[in-house]
Write an enzyme that holds these catalytic residues in place. Structure first.
Site, mmCIF file in Angstrom:
data_model
loop_
_atom_site.group_PDB
_atom_site.id
_atom_site.type_symbol
_atom_site.label_atom_id
_atom_site.label_comp_id
_atom_site.label_asym_id
_atom_site.label_seq_id
_atom_site.Cartn_x
_atom_site.Cartn_y
_atom_site.Cartn_z
ATOM 1 N N ARG A 232 34.866 39.775 46.940
ATOM 2 C CA ARG A 232 35.767 38.680 46.606
ATOM 3 C C ARG A 232 35.373 37.473 47.455
ATOM 4 O O ARG A 232 35.072 37.598 48.644
ATOM 5 C CB ARG A 232 37.227 39.055 46.871
ATOM 6 C CG ARG A 232 37.825 40.001 45.846
ATOM 7 C CD ARG A 232 38.018 39.324 44.497
ATOM 8 N NE ARG A 232 38.705 40.186 43.543
ATOM 9 C CZ ARG A 232 38.080 40.978 42.677
ATOM 10 N NH1 ARG A 232 36.754 41.028 42.670
ATOM 11 N NH2 ARG A 232 38.768 41.717 41.826
ATOM 12 N N GLU A 261 36.571 29.765 41.497
ATOM 13 C CA GLU A 261 35.651 30.073 40.394
ATOM 14 C C GLU A 261 36.160 29.444 39.102
ATOM 15 O O GLU A 261 37.334 29.601 38.768
ATOM 16 C CB GLU A 261 35.526 31.590 40.221
ATOM 17 C CG GLU A 261 34.893 32.274 41.434
ATOM 18 C CD GLU A 261 34.689 33.761 41.248
ATOM 19 O OE1 GLU A 261 34.971 34.286 40.145
ATOM 20 O OE2 GLU A 261 34.237 34.423 42.194
ATOM 21 N N HIS A 280 29.595 35.485 39.150
ATOM 22 C CA HIS A 280 30.452 36.670 39.118
ATOM 23 C C HIS A 280 29.954 37.692 38.075
ATOM 24 O O HIS A 280 30.641 38.028 37.117
ATOM 25 C CB HIS A 280 31.903 36.286 38.821
ATOM 26 C CG HIS A 280 32.895 37.258 39.390
ATOM 27 N ND1 HIS A 280 34.042 36.871 40.031
ATOM 28 C CD2 HIS A 280 32.905 38.614 39.430
ATOM 29 C CE1 HIS A 280 34.726 37.935 40.420
ATOM 30 N NE2 HIS A 280 34.050 39.001 40.063
#
Length: 314
Positions: A232, A261, A280
């Site tokens: 994370r 993000e 990601h």
């Protein structure tokens, strides 16, 4: 039929499968639904299937008068107020294990890419800047074989990374909340930071790990060390990491996750040639994402039927 809300399109056949068991309302866009859309539609729903981009807080839970289960299409649950859901007797389910290997593969891909300057080399060729033939000192990187890998967090993904590291004859040290029966040396956090040639972050995000790696801790890394994060983004204080990179206190970083993000187009991380960035992609394989959809849907259906789901957050 049960009434279910799904906040994102899912790969494979599993939304169709769910529609055989429940009345499904689906957000059709690729970007996340606004919170107001969820609140306006969740009142009569018995189940909701979300992803990590939708924050299920008290306001949403209180708006869902009939809710029995929150099924998340993720291994992390930091986007859900799990404690309040349990207080309301609402099950929370998730999709662990299935994405372990895909994420570990990506971590090693990032590690090798930043160590051997693969992305830099690709950019040089595409920009037409490869003007000289091979010579002995050109674009030298860091050897992965026999180096020291530090793993921060030794859960499923950490152990999968350890397994891959053995193939590179790496010395592996780790720090975790508890010791594990693994072929790696348990060390304190300071030792992990001081001795790692590559520091891989695989911890969950919670109150204890938020900004765990700040300027002070990052400064303990070797100047020749690389930082790799696919857990994370908020585990690392991103502003502090930028400062560390500007001061050349580490050799580079490879990041698949970020505090915000998508990251901004002018984010300072983009300026560093010794930083590899991916959007990601940890679990982003066809096989893994479809399996995640299968588990998330099955968790939802089983919970609605009063049966035990495949994976429940305890």
């Amino acid at each position: 039929m049960y009434k279910v809300l799904i906040t994102r399109k899912l790969p494979g056949k599993w939304v169709h499968e769910l529609s055989q068991e429940a009345e499904v309302e689906l957000w059709e866009e690729d970007y996340p639904p606004p919170k107001s859309w969820i609140i306006s539609r969740v009142a009569d729903k018995e189940g909701i299937l979300v992803t990590l981009t939708e924050r299920v807080d008290r306001e949403i839970i209180d708006s869902a008068k009939r809710l029995k289960v929150i099924s998340t299409y993720s291994v992390g649950v930091d986007h859900i107020d799990v404690a309040y859901a349990k207080e309301r007797n609402i099950k929370v389910t998730y999709t662990p294990e299935v994405l372990t290997d895909a994420t570990a593969d990506l971590i090693f891909g990032l590690l090798i890419a930043v160590a051997r300057r693969i992305v830099e080399g690709d950019k040089v060729i595409r920009a037409g800047q490869w003007s000289l033939p091979w010579f002995p000192t050109y674009m030298l990187g860091k050897e992965v074989n026999h180096s020291t890998l530090g793993i921060l967090g030794m859960g499923r993904i950490g152990q999968a990374v350890l397994k891959r590291a053995k193939g590179f004859d790496m010395r592996v040290i780790y720090h975790s909340r508890k010791r594990h029966e693994v072929e790696a040396e348990f060390v304190d956090l300071d030792t992990l930071l001081r001795e790692s040639d590559f520091l891989v972050v695989t911890v969950d995000l919670n109150k204890e790990t938020y900004h765990l790696l700040d300027y002070e801790k990052l400064s303990k890394l070797k100047r020749t060390a690389f930082l790799i994060n696919a857990s994370r983004g908020a585990v690392i204080n991103q502003q502090d990491l930028v400062k560390i990179l500007k001061e050349n206190k580490i050799a580079g970083a490879a990041l698949d996750v970020f505090e915000k993000e998508p990251i901004d187009k002018d984010d300072p991380l983009i300026q560093f040639p010794n930083v590899v960035l991916t959007p990601h992609l940890g679990s982003a394989t066809v096989e893994t994402r479809e399996r995640m959809a299968e588990i998330a849907v099955k968790n939802l259906i089983l919970s609605l039927k009063g049966e035990r789901p495949l994976y429940e957050v305890t």
